[in-house]
Scaffold this motif. Structure first.
Motif, mmCIF file in Angstrom:
data_model
loop_
_atom_site.group_PDB
_atom_site.id
_atom_site.type_symbol
_atom_site.label_atom_id
_atom_site.label_comp_id
_atom_site.label_asym_id
_atom_site.label_seq_id
_atom_site.Cartn_x
_atom_site.Cartn_y
_atom_site.Cartn_z
ATOM 1 N N ILE A 74 8.206 16.170 55.681
ATOM 2 C CA ILE A 74 9.194 16.343 54.618
ATOM 3 C C ILE A 74 10.597 16.034 55.159
ATOM 4 C CG2 ILE A 74 10.208 17.966 52.971
ATOM 5 C CD1 ILE A 74 7.399 17.260 52.223
ATOM 6 N N THR A 75 10.862 16.465 56.397
ATOM 7 C CA THR A 75 12.171 16.157 56.990
ATOM 8 C C THR A 75 12.375 14.648 57.065
ATOM 9 O OG1 THR A 75 11.878 18.109 58.353
ATOM 10 C CG2 THR A 75 13.683 16.666 58.939
ATOM 11 N N SER A 76 11.308 13.923 57.396
ATOM 12 C CA SER A 76 11.448 12.482 57.588
ATOM 13 C C SER A 76 11.714 11.743 56.285
ATOM 14 C CB SER A 76 10.197 11.915 58.256
ATOM 15 O OG SER A 76 9.164 11.782 57.307
ATOM 16 N N THR A 77 11.515 12.409 55.126
ATOM 17 C CA THR A 77 11.819 11.717 53.871
ATOM 18 C C THR A 77 13.303 11.806 53.545
ATOM 19 O OG1 THR A 77 11.533 13.671 52.505
ATOM 20 C CG2 THR A 77 9.586 12.345 52.895
ATOM 21 N N GLY A 78 14.077 12.541 54.363
ATOM 22 C CA GLY A 78 15.500 12.689 54.086
ATOM 23 C C GLY A 78 15.796 13.946 53.310
ATOM 24 N N ALA A 79 14.830 14.873 53.263
ATOM 25 C CA ALA A 79 15.052 16.113 52.530
ATOM 26 C C ALA A 79 16.065 16.984 53.256
ATOM 27 C CB ALA A 79 13.731 16.876 52.378
ATOM 28 N N THR A 80 16.822 17.770 52.487
ATOM 29 C CA THR A 80 17.744 18.725 53.100
ATOM 30 C C THR A 80 16.931 19.907 53.622
ATOM 31 O OG1 THR A 80 18.041 19.949 51.070
ATOM 32 C CG2 THR A 80 19.556 18.147 51.457
ATOM 33 N N VAL B 98 11.406 24.580 50.688
ATOM 34 C CA VAL B 98 10.691 24.740 49.426
ATOM 35 C C VAL B 98 9.412 23.894 49.402
ATOM 36 C CG1 VAL B 98 10.812 24.299 46.947
ATOM 37 C CG2 VAL B 98 12.715 25.389 48.120
ATOM 38 N N ARG C 101 20.488 11.868 56.084
ATOM 39 C CA ARG C 101 19.688 11.979 54.862
ATOM 40 C C ARG C 101 19.566 10.610 54.193
ATOM 41 N NH1 ARG C 101 18.414 15.236 50.276
ATOM 42 N NH2 ARG C 101 19.453 14.511 48.403
ATOM 43 N N LEU D 10 12.436 13.160 47.877
ATOM 44 C CA LEU D 10 13.365 14.268 48.113
ATOM 45 C C LEU D 10 14.710 13.798 48.654
ATOM 46 C CD1 LEU D 10 11.022 17.076 49.462
ATOM 47 C CD2 LEU D 10 12.257 17.006 47.314
ATOM 48 N N GLY D 11 14.717 12.655 49.351
ATOM 49 C CA GLY D 11 15.982 12.147 49.882
ATOM 50 C C GLY D 11 16.880 11.584 48.795
ATOM 51 N N GLY E 256 8.201 12.339 48.612
ATOM 52 C CA GLY E 256 8.829 11.148 49.162
ATOM 53 C C GLY E 256 10.179 10.844 48.533
ATOM 54 N N GLN F 184 9.578 6.300 49.007
ATOM 55 C CA GLN F 184 10.944 6.280 49.538
ATOM 56 C C GLN F 184 11.611 4.928 49.349
ATOM 57 O OE1 GLN F 184 9.311 8.784 53.245
ATOM 58 N NE2 GLN F 184 11.462 8.230 53.496
ATOM 59 N N LEU G 242 14.826 21.940 43.913
ATOM 60 C CA LEU G 242 14.431 23.278 44.354
ATOM 61 C C LEU G 242 13.621 23.986 43.287
ATOM 62 C CD1 LEU G 242 17.496 24.684 46.276
ATOM 63 C CD2 LEU G 242 15.556 23.374 47.091
ATOM 64 N N ARG H 123 17.340 8.340 56.568
ATOM 65 C CA ARG H 123 15.922 8.708 56.616
ATOM 66 C C ARG H 123 15.197 8.344 55.330
ATOM 67 N NH1 ARG H 123 16.582 14.546 59.206
ATOM 68 N NH2 ARG H 123 16.439 14.009 61.417
ATOM 69 N N ARG H 124 15.904 8.417 54.212
ATOM 70 C CA ARG H 124 15.193 8.168 52.959
ATOM 71 C C ARG H 124 14.774 6.712 52.820
ATOM 72 N NH1 ARG H 124 19.928 9.100 48.420
ATOM 73 N NH2 ARG H 124 20.877 7.036 48.534
ATOM 74 N N ASN I 250 14.042 7.723 63.715
ATOM 75 C CA ASN I 250 14.629 8.443 62.568
ATOM 76 C C ASN I 250 15.131 9.819 62.990
ATOM 77 O OD1 ASN I 250 12.265 9.809 62.855
ATOM 78 N ND2 ASN I 250 11.539 9.494 60.766
ATOM 79 N N LEU J 19 13.838 12.444 64.226
ATOM 80 C CA LEU J 19 13.086 13.698 64.158
ATOM 81 C C LEU J 19 13.128 14.323 65.539
ATOM 82 C CD1 LEU J 19 9.875 12.940 62.075
ATOM 83 C CD2 LEU J 19 11.859 14.259 61.412
ATOM 84 N N MET K 41 17.029 23.042 52.755
ATOM 85 C CA MET K 41 16.503 23.856 51.660
ATOM 86 C C MET K 41 15.278 23.197 51.041
ATOM 87 S SD MET K 41 17.699 26.746 50.933
ATOM 88 C CE MET K 41 17.479 27.073 49.191
ATOM 89 N N GLN K 42 15.363 21.889 50.825
ATOM 90 C CA GLN K 42 14.216 21.175 50.243
ATOM 91 C C GLN K 42 13.010 21.269 51.159
ATOM 92 O OE1 GLN K 42 16.202 17.386 49.732
ATOM 93 N NE2 GLN K 42 15.986 17.534 47.508
#
Lengths: 250, 609
Positions: B518-524, B530, A75, A105-106, A103, A162, A114, A78-79, A49, A51, B526-527
């Motif tokens: 959090i990055t791995s969930t596809g968050a931007t 936060v 994005r 957030l994508g 989970g 997700q 935010l 990954r989601r 993914n 990372l 900014m997200q």
């Protein structure tokens, strides 16, 4: 179908973590990745993914070239790939519910999330996932108030939020006792069976591999040294994977 | 090891080395004595000692309370010169206060002995001679003992008269309850000013330092990369965005104001505009999206977001108008709460001021990120030769613009007024630099933009932090006048730099795990900040803010020395006027406030963190 082609990662400073890893994972398979600590299991999972940015090689998922995707496309990719970590990686000071909602957030709009606004359907879904892993009553507690096993279940629930097609599990049970380890593995097994989610899971203990995995690949110093059924790992193969000095435990 | 050491330095040699080091130390100290003008002779001088005692005693008596005082005058007759007829004896009450003058008649300018009884104990008394003109002539001083007795010999002035004159003794005695002095009231006023000065400076700087600190955190910025084309387009977009924002905001606000002619109209306008902005934003930003939107939908949404931004701009303009009007009417209608009214009025003014600056910054931010994204996409999509050509042109332009802006800034400071030096040469150098970079980072190669921003931010913070607030206040006092406002601004600026650095170090020390998750969930990005960063940094941020408040209270006590208002102003005045008792009162107030702050902030920190 997930295809990994000649995947290579050389870290800054010249450490070669992964060399020409090539294998395919059919949809719905439970694939165990074994090998010594430092053999490249974590790097392999994180390259899938992105990372960790692979140095060369390709990851093809269905008809998408993951390694060539832009930030925006990443994005979306990954989601659909859930991830479970050895140290759970929960945000300690946030509530369990917020950790699980993360989970989504994508999927949710970056602007609304935010200010911590999630659609009601997501909150409902989060409660269902928590219920599924058996800790719905802990939703409002702070994540660091939970025990290790409970924290990992939050981690699984977060991955489930997700709606994943793949779950990457990086030694999900290495910091848990054997009883809890089985309980987490059973959750993953259930997700694999019931939802048809492909699971790539790195594991330390061979008995867990035998019991849960459809197939195993073994890494040694970043190279794939074994690819086959768990039952095929006999003593000779074991020594090849883990080195001559190794003794079997468990 | 020991053997090896012994070989390199035999015992004798080691002793010599030690002796040499001590000698060097002594020489350094001797020089230090000379440079700092250590003079023990001064400390033994009688004169200096007397002064020291006086000042220390004054400092030990802070000018806080005083008693109302009453003058008591006791007189006795005296004749000058001695009359021919014998002088009649006076009646004396031996229980009350009285004085005896011996002899009771003298030649003009003769000496007499004055003895006082039953006066105020241990008090200073002043001795006067009162001639027939009734003008008190001071003839001496004395001090009474524990029984209220004194004995003094004085020379009388030459005032011969055939009438009987008198000698009087005046004592002052404290009566009634103690009262706070003028100094105490002034000190109270100023110490309150000081505490609020620190509070304002701390809150203001916290609000600004928190977002800035993310730019100075290595772990967050390391991942921020872009292609050469993206970077170049972003650089070009930044000044354009500022220009666009700075043009749009005042025009739109002016337009909105020209429609409204009263508080009601402004209120309606503000509500309607805010509502419109909200509704449009709701449509343009769907809460959740499963499939990628079509190109037209995305375009429409971008347009709608821009529209919502303009609508909120109008809403804010009306709000500031409402605040200005409301504040004014509050001041005139409720005089006792006039500070609230002027606060509201000031809020309106601040909003008005920030509207343009904020819009310019926001427009720049939006354009920078938009063009950066366009650039990155083009780097992937464009065929190689076309990409190279575009990249060379845009890269050169970006380099030129960057250095021309830098040149303009230098010209503003130093007033060279030479276009060759500040315009053409920088443009050429920048363009060449841009070309070079474009050739080096061709196509999809990424530049570590984040790290560049990180180093720039770090450098700015370090430079600002190394300038003491006491020096900054000089500049601000010129700008906004001497007073606490200049102090607030100076302390804020210094605190921003200090806090941003401390904060960013906290960001750097967060656990990387949640960030990864959090990055791995596809968050931007900014997200991720936060949801993974902010929860982890709240406790240290609160703790550092408290600590900063503590420091600011201490700083604000002396920032008045340089014109920054607060109690320091009073303290400096009194020290210069040699009014040590008043200065002592102010030092006491500072000590109490700083001590109390120390206690309160540590108690709060323990509770929160």
């Amino acid at each position: 179908m997930l295809s990994v082609r000649q995947l290579t990662k050389v870290y800054e400073g010249g450490v070669r973590a992964l060399t020409d890893a090539t294998f395919d994972v059919p949809r719905g398979q439970f694939l165990a990745i074994i090998g010594l600590s430092g053999s490249g299991k974590s790097t392999l999972l994180r390259c899938i993914n992105r990372l960790v940015e692979p140095t060369s090689g390709k990851v093809i998922w269905g008809d998408i070239d993951v390694t060539a995707a832009s930030q925006e496309e990443m994005r979306r990719i990954r989601r659909r790939i859930g991830m479970v970590f050895q140290h759970f990686n929960l945000v300690h000071r946030s509530s369990v519910l917020t950790n699980v909602l993360a989970g989504r957030l994508g999927y949710v709009s970056p602007a609304w999330s935010l200010i911590n606004r999630f659609p009601a359907s997501d909150i409902e879904k989060a409660m269902r996932q928590l219920d599924r892993v058996g800790i719905a009553d802990k939703a409002r507690q702070r994540a660091d108030e939970l025990s290790g096993g409970q924290q990992q279940r939050v981690g699984v629930a977060r991955a489930l939020m997700q709606d994943p097609e793949i779950i990457l599990a990086d030694e999900p049970v290495a910091s848990l006792d054997p009883v809890l380890a089985h309980s987490i593995m059973q959750h993953l097994e259930k997700i694999n069976d019931e939802d048809g989610v492909t699971v790539l899971c790195s594991l330390h203990f061979l008995d867990l591999v035998h019991r849960y995995a459809d197939r195993a690949i073994a890494l040694n110093e970043g190279r794939v040294v074994f690819d086959g059924l768990p039952q095929e790992i006999d003593d000779r193969r074991f020594k090849e994977i883990y080195g001559k000095e190794a003794e079997r435990v468990g | 090891m020991k053997v090896a050491d012994g070989k390199r330095f035999p015992r004798a040699l080691r002793s010599i080395r030690l002796g040499g080091l001590i000698l060097v130390g002594l020489v350094i100290y001797a020089y230090g004595f000379q440079v700092t003008k250590v003079d023990l002779e001064e400390t033994r001088s009688e004169n200096r000692r007397a002064q020291l005692v006086r000042i220390l005693r004054a400092l030990a008596h802070p000018d806080l309370v005083s008693f109302p005082q009453e003058e008591v005058t006791v007189s006795a007759p005296i004749s000058m010169p001695c009359p021919t007829a014998p002088v009649q004896q006076r009646e004396i009450n031996p229980r009350g206060a009285y004085i005896l003058v011996t002899p009771n008649c003298v030649e003009s300018g003769g000496r007499v002995q004055i003895e006082g009884f039953n006066l105020e104990h241990e008090a200073d008394v002043t001795l006067f001679m009162v001639p027939p003109s009734q003008v008190n002539l001071r003839i001496g001083e004395a001090r009474t003992d524990v029984t209220g007795h004194f004995l003094a010999e004085v020379q009388l002035p030459e005032r011969p008269s055939d009438q009987v004159q008198s000698v009087s003794v005046v004592t002052r005695q404290s009566v009634g309850t103690p009262r706070l002095t003028r100094t105490a009231y002034d000190t109270w006023d100023k110490i309150i000013e000081t505490v609020f000065l620190a509070l304002l400076a701390t809150t203001l700087s916290t609000a600004i330092a928190v977002p800035l600190s993310f730019f100075a955190a290595r772990n967050l910025m390391k991942g921020v990369t872009s292609t050469m084309l993206g970077v170049s387009l972003s650089i070009l977009a930044a000044p354009a965005g500022v220009a666009v924002g700075a043009t749009i905001a005042p025009r739109l606000a002016g337009l909105a104001m020209s429609v409204s002619h009263g508080a009601t109209a402004s209120l309606v306008g503000a509500v309607l505009a805010a509502l419109a902005a909200w509704l449009v934003a709701r449509w343009a930003l769907p809460p959740e999206e499963l499939a990628p939107p079509t190109r037209y939908l995305r375009l429409a949404r971008a347009f709608a977001v821009a529209l919502a931004g303009l609508a909120s701009l109008v809403a804010l303009a009306y709000t500031s108008d409402l605040l200005l009007r409301g504040g004014k009417s509050l001041v005139s209608s409720i005089p006792s709460l006039s500070f609230l009214g002027s606060f509201v009025f000031n809020l309106g003014e601040i909003l008005e001021m920030l509207l343009t600056a904020g819009t310019a910054l926001a427009a720049a931010g939006v354009l920078v990120s938009l063009f950066g994204r366009v650039g990155r996409t083009l780097s992937v999509r464009l065929p190689r030769p076309a990409l190279h050509a575009v990249q060379l042109v845009v890269g050169a332009a970006a380099g030129a613009v960057l250095l021309v802006l830098l040149g303009a800034a230098i010209d503003w400071f130093y007033e060279f007024r030479q276009p060759t030096l500040t315009l053409y040469v920088p443009a050429a150098v920048g363009a060449a630099f841009g070309l070079g970079l474009s050739l080096r980072y061709a196509g999809r190669d990424v530049l570590p933009v984040g790290l560049v921003i990180y180093y720039v931010a770090r450098t700015i913070f370090n430079v600002l932090r190394s300038i003491e607030a006491l020096i900054m206040v000089i500049v601000f006092a010129v700008w906004v006048g001497i007073g606490p406002f200049a102090g607030v601004l100076a302390l804020s600026l210094h605190s921003i730099a200090a806090l941003a650095k401390l904060y960013s170090e906290q960001v750097e020390s967060i656990l990387p795990g949640p960030l990864e998750a959090i990055t791995s969930t596809g968050a931007t990005r900014m997200q991720t900040i936060v949801y993974a960063v902010v929860p982890q940094i709240i406790p240290p941020y609160i703790s550092f803010t408290m600590y900063r408040w503590d420091i600011n209270v201490r700083m604000s006590t002396i920032i008045g020395f340089a014109g920054g208002g607060g109690i320091g102003f009073l303290l400096q005045q009194n020290i210069n006027l040699l009014n040590y008792r008043a200065a002592s009162a102010q030092m006491l107030a500072i000590a109490i406030v700083v001590g109390a702050m120390d206690y309160v902030s540590s108690a709060l920190r323990e509770r929160v963190v």
